[in-house]
Scaffold this motif. Structure first.
Motif, PDB file in Angstrom:
ATOM      1  N   MET A 175       0.744 -19.173 -37.424  1.00  0.00           N
ATOM      2  CA  MET A 175       0.058 -17.890 -37.563  1.00  0.00           C
ATOM      3  C   MET A 175      -1.382 -17.980 -37.064  1.00  0.00           C
ATOM      4  O   MET A 175      -1.900 -17.040 -36.459  1.00  0.00           O
ATOM      5  CB  MET A 175       0.072 -17.418 -39.021  1.00  0.00           C
ATOM      6  CG  MET A 175       1.376 -16.779 -39.440  1.00  0.00           C
ATOM      7  SD  MET A 175       1.265 -15.880 -41.007  1.00  0.00           S
ATOM      8  CE  MET A 175       1.004 -17.238 -42.152  1.00  0.00           C
ATOM      9  N   GLU A 176      -2.028 -19.096 -37.302  1.00  0.00           N
ATOM     10  CA  GLU A 176      -3.404 -19.287 -36.839  1.00  0.00           C
ATOM     11  C   GLU A 176      -3.445 -19.344 -35.311  1.00  0.00           C
ATOM     12  O   GLU A 176      -4.303 -18.700 -34.684  1.00  0.00           O
ATOM     13  CB  GLU A 176      -3.987 -20.565 -37.434  1.00  0.00           C
ATOM     14  CG  GLU A 176      -5.443 -20.801 -37.055  1.00  0.00           C
ATOM     15  CD  GLU A 176      -5.965 -22.144 -37.532  1.00  0.00           C
ATOM     16  OE1 GLU A 176      -7.201 -22.319 -37.582  1.00  0.00           O
ATOM     17  OE2 GLU A 176      -5.137 -23.036 -37.839  1.00  0.00           O
ATOM     18  N   ALA A 179      -2.842 -15.815 -33.884  1.00  0.00           N
ATOM     19  CA  ALA A 179      -4.001 -14.934 -34.030  1.00  0.00           C
ATOM     20  C   ALA A 179      -5.110 -15.298 -33.048  1.00  0.00           C
ATOM     21  O   ALA A 179      -5.822 -14.426 -32.543  1.00  0.00           O
ATOM     22  CB  ALA A 179      -4.531 -14.998 -35.456  1.00  0.00           C
ATOM     23  N   LEU A 191     -10.173 -14.086 -40.199  1.00  0.00           N
ATOM     24  CA  LEU A 191      -8.784 -14.314 -40.583  1.00  0.00           C
ATOM     25  C   LEU A 191      -8.528 -15.798 -40.828  1.00  0.00           C
ATOM     26  O   LEU A 191      -7.791 -16.169 -41.751  1.00  0.00           O
ATOM     27  CB  LEU A 191      -7.846 -13.793 -39.492  1.00  0.00           C
ATOM     28  CG  LEU A 191      -6.356 -13.970 -39.767  1.00  0.00           C
ATOM     29  CD1 LEU A 191      -5.930 -13.137 -40.976  1.00  0.00           C
ATOM     30  CD2 LEU A 191      -5.526 -13.594 -38.549  1.00  0.00           C
ATOM     31  N   ILE A 195      -6.683 -17.804 -43.877  1.00  0.00           N
ATOM     32  CA  ILE A 195      -5.546 -18.703 -43.679  1.00  0.00           C
ATOM     33  C   ILE A 195      -5.796 -20.037 -44.370  1.00  0.00           C
ATOM     34  O   ILE A 195      -4.910 -20.614 -45.013  1.00  0.00           O
ATOM     35  CB  ILE A 195      -5.265 -18.908 -42.180  1.00  0.00           C
ATOM     36  CG1 ILE A 195      -4.757 -17.603 -41.556  1.00  0.00           C
ATOM     37  CG2 ILE A 195      -4.258 -20.031 -41.952  1.00  0.00           C
ATOM     38  CD1 ILE A 195      -4.572 -17.662 -40.043  1.00  0.00           C
ATOM     39  N   LEU A 246      -6.146  -9.429 -42.892  1.00  0.00           N
ATOM     40  CA  LEU A 246      -5.222  -9.768 -43.963  1.00  0.00           C
ATOM     41  C   LEU A 246      -5.851 -10.747 -44.947  1.00  0.00           C
ATOM     42  O   LEU A 246      -6.595 -11.652 -44.559  1.00  0.00           O
ATOM     43  CB  LEU A 246      -3.946 -10.387 -43.388  1.00  0.00           C
ATOM     44  CG  LEU A 246      -2.831  -9.428 -42.957  1.00  0.00           C
ATOM     45  CD1 LEU A 246      -1.638 -10.233 -42.437  1.00  0.00           C
ATOM     46  CD2 LEU A 246      -2.400  -8.512 -44.083  1.00  0.00           C
ATOM     47  N   LEU A 251      -1.161 -13.576 -46.768  1.00  0.00           N
ATOM     48  CA  LEU A 251      -0.868 -14.666 -45.839  1.00  0.00           C
ATOM     49  C   LEU A 251      -0.039 -15.755 -46.512  1.00  0.00           C
ATOM     50  O   LEU A 251       0.829 -16.367 -45.886  1.00  0.00           O
ATOM     51  CB  LEU A 251      -2.169 -15.256 -45.288  1.00  0.00           C
ATOM     52  CG  LEU A 251      -2.926 -14.345 -44.309  1.00  0.00           C
ATOM     53  CD1 LEU A 251      -4.346 -14.862 -44.091  1.00  0.00           C
ATOM     54  CD2 LEU A 251      -2.182 -14.250 -42.976  1.00  0.00           C
ATOM     55  N   LEU A 254       3.523 -14.473 -46.606  1.00  0.00           N
ATOM     56  CA  LEU A 254       4.113 -14.545 -45.268  1.00  0.00           C
ATOM     57  C   LEU A 254       4.498 -15.978 -44.926  1.00  0.00           C
ATOM     58  O   LEU A 254       5.574 -16.233 -44.369  1.00  0.00           O
ATOM     59  CB  LEU A 254       3.128 -14.010 -44.234  1.00  0.00           C
ATOM     60  CG  LEU A 254       2.858 -12.504 -44.248  1.00  0.00           C
ATOM     61  CD1 LEU A 254       1.750 -12.153 -43.259  1.00  0.00           C
ATOM     62  CD2 LEU A 254       4.125 -11.721 -43.917  1.00  0.00           C
ATOM     63  N   GLN A 261       4.234 -15.576 -37.297  1.00  0.00           N
ATOM     64  CA  GLN A 261       3.274 -14.767 -36.559  1.00  0.00           C
ATOM     65  C   GLN A 261       2.777 -13.639 -37.455  1.00  0.00           C
ATOM     66  O   GLN A 261       3.505 -13.153 -38.321  1.00  0.00           O
ATOM     67  CB  GLN A 261       3.899 -14.178 -35.289  1.00  0.00           C
ATOM     68  CG  GLN A 261       4.203 -15.199 -34.214  1.00  0.00           C
ATOM     69  CD  GLN A 261       4.598 -14.553 -32.901  1.00  0.00           C
ATOM     70  OE1 GLN A 261       4.803 -13.347 -32.815  1.00  0.00           O
ATOM     71  NE2 GLN A 261       4.697 -15.357 -31.847  1.00  0.00           N
ATOM     72  N   ILE A 262       1.527 -13.211 -37.234  1.00  0.00           N
ATOM     73  CA  ILE A 262       0.994 -12.072 -37.959  1.00  0.00           C
ATOM     74  C   ILE A 262       1.728 -10.818 -37.481  1.00  0.00           C
ATOM     75  O   ILE A 262       1.799 -10.573 -36.278  1.00  0.00           O
ATOM     76  CB  ILE A 262      -0.518 -11.903 -37.704  1.00  0.00           C
ATOM     77  CG1 ILE A 262      -1.277 -13.203 -38.018  1.00  0.00           C
ATOM     78  CG2 ILE A 262      -1.071 -10.736 -38.517  1.00  0.00           C
ATOM     79  CD1 ILE A 262      -1.266 -13.599 -39.459  1.00  0.00           C
ATOM     80  N   TYR A 266      -0.738  -5.590 -38.420  1.00  0.00           N
ATOM     81  CA  TYR A 266      -1.876  -6.195 -39.112  1.00  0.00           C
ATOM     82  C   TYR A 266      -2.797  -6.947 -38.154  1.00  0.00           C
ATOM     83  O   TYR A 266      -3.573  -7.814 -38.576  1.00  0.00           O
ATOM     84  CB  TYR A 266      -1.369  -7.096 -40.242  1.00  0.00           C
ATOM     85  CG  TYR A 266      -0.561  -6.305 -41.242  1.00  0.00           C
ATOM     86  CD1 TYR A 266      -1.178  -5.356 -42.054  1.00  0.00           C
ATOM     87  CD2 TYR A 266       0.826  -6.446 -41.314  1.00  0.00           C
ATOM     88  CE1 TYR A 266      -0.436  -4.589 -42.934  1.00  0.00           C
ATOM     89  CE2 TYR A 266       1.572  -5.677 -42.192  1.00  0.00           C
ATOM     90  CZ  TYR A 266       0.932  -4.749 -42.993  1.00  0.00           C
ATOM     91  OH  TYR A 266       1.663  -3.976 -43.861  1.00  0.00           O
ATOM     92  N   LEU A 267      -2.677  -6.600 -36.872  1.00  0.00           N
ATOM     93  CA  LEU A 267      -3.616  -7.058 -35.847  1.00  0.00           C
ATOM     94  C   LEU A 267      -4.198  -5.798 -35.203  1.00  0.00           C
ATOM     95  O   LEU A 267      -3.818  -5.431 -34.093  1.00  0.00           O
ATOM     96  CB  LEU A 267      -2.900  -7.931 -34.815  1.00  0.00           C
ATOM     97  CG  LEU A 267      -2.329  -9.254 -35.323  1.00  0.00           C
ATOM     98  CD1 LEU A 267      -1.423  -9.879 -34.274  1.00  0.00           C
ATOM     99  CD2 LEU A 267      -3.443 -10.214 -35.723  1.00  0.00           C
TER     100      LEU A 267
END
Length: 347
Positions: A175-176, A179, A191, A195, A246, A251, A254, A261-262, A266-267
């Motif tokens: 996810m990081e 993003a 974000l 995370i 988020l 997070l 999720l 992935q985000i 939410y992006l």
């Protein structure tokens, strides 16, 4: 702004502004800058409270940061009783305006995470370069527009490249990484902090969602609702509503649910790396076309993320995009319905 009012507006404690905003922009959420309010506390309460001033100020900040409106109003009543401020006009006025400055009333409104007008200082300094008592409004707008365009063209790409080079992944989580390819450096670092914090939280399934709290806590926590099929997630802390970023609680859920992935919604476009030319395009085309452009940009971001995972993927993507780009350039450049739409600049 083509008749579109802002979602929110942040000002000083000026009742004339309050009335004008309510009249001219009835759908806009008006809030007062908390910093400008707190700056008046010494003159309002130092003499009244004496040695208890710092104790009262700490209690004020605690109430200010509460999540629940009910908790805030009960706490405010207790604070007034504790410090004997029943007849204090400043306390009465603050409570009367509580929906304009207290976070429990503002968390569900988008403020890009801001509660002060501090950003306006740099904006004011920029504007003062073009403004004098003799400046005509039309000439002022033209001057600012030229300056903004020049600055965009000269420095935008260089600044963005430099900022991207300075990005550093801290967790290695998918996810990081995802993003980092989409968000601006500012939004990504915000974000990224969440995370990192999320790794210190535990999530517990409930009948209608999840309870998320710090791993050292045995009670309390935030309620998170997640609908995987629809890509919808929300948290009782309302951080995404307030800042567009988020929260650690969402997070954590999720991550626990094997989401790598985000979710796209939410992006926000506001926090994505969108070029100036794309931003101006949104101002010249109808909303349905603008939505398609945003969707295409999202797809391109995902394409880059997936293609970068291997040399073979990258080679395939480069070859296919080159073919697609050649085909697109053969198409007409005009967009139906946009010929007579004027260009509006956001200053």
């Amino acid at each position: 702004m083509n008749g579109k009012a802002p979602q929110t507006i942040l000002t000083d404690q000026n009742m004339c502004l309050k009335d004008a905003i309510a009249m001219e922009m009835p759908t806009t959420k008006h809030a007062l800058c908390i910093w400008l309010i707190v700056a008046k506390f010494p003159s309002w309460f130092n003499a009244v409270l004496g040695e208890r001033y710092n104790e009262w100020k700490a209690e004020f900040y605690r109430l200010y940061n509460l999540e629940s409106v009910e908790d805030f109003e009960l706490g405010w009543r207790d604070m007034v009783n504790l410090f004997g401020l029943h007849t204090n006009r400043h306390v009465a006025n603050l409570f009367a305006l509580r929906s304009l400055w207290a976070l429990p009333y503002l968390r569900t409104h988008f403020f890009a995470g801001m509660t002060t007008t501090g950003q306006s200082k740099s904006i004011n300094a920029f504007i003062q370069r073009f403004l004098s008592a003799q400046t005509r409004l039309a000439h002022f707008v033209e001057q600012v527009a030229v300056a903004v365009d020049f600055k965009d063209q000269a420095g935008e790409q260089q600044t963005m490249q430099q900022n991207l080079q300075n990005l550093c992944l801290k967790t290695g989580a998918p996810m990081e990484s995802h993003a980092a390819t989409i968000l601006t450096p500012y939004a990504f670092t915000k974000l990224q902090d969440q995370i990192v914090y999320a790794t210190h939280y535990a999530s517990f399934p409930m009948e209608d969602g999840f309870l998320v709290r710090h791993h050292t806590k045995l009670e309390g926590g935030r309620k998170v609702y997640w609908v995987p099929r629809e890509g919808i997630i929300s948290c009782s802390c309302h951080q995404f509503d307030f800042s567009g970023i988020l929260c650690r609680h969402a997070l954590r859920v999720l991550s626990t649910g094997n989401c790598f992935q985000i979710p796209e919604r939410y992006l926000p476009v506001r926090w994505r790396r969108i070029s100036t030319s794309s931003t101006k395009l949104f101002q010249t085309i109808p909303s349905d076309h603008a939505e398609k452009v945003q969707l295409l940009q999202s797809m391109v971001s995902t394409l880059v993320t997936e293609s970068a995972k291997s040399k073979e993927r990258l080679d395939t993507a480069t070859e296919q995009v080159s073919i697609l780009l050649s085909r697109i350039r053969e198409q007409p450049v005009s967009i139906q319905g946009t010929r007579d739409i004027p260009i509006h600049r956001n200053l």
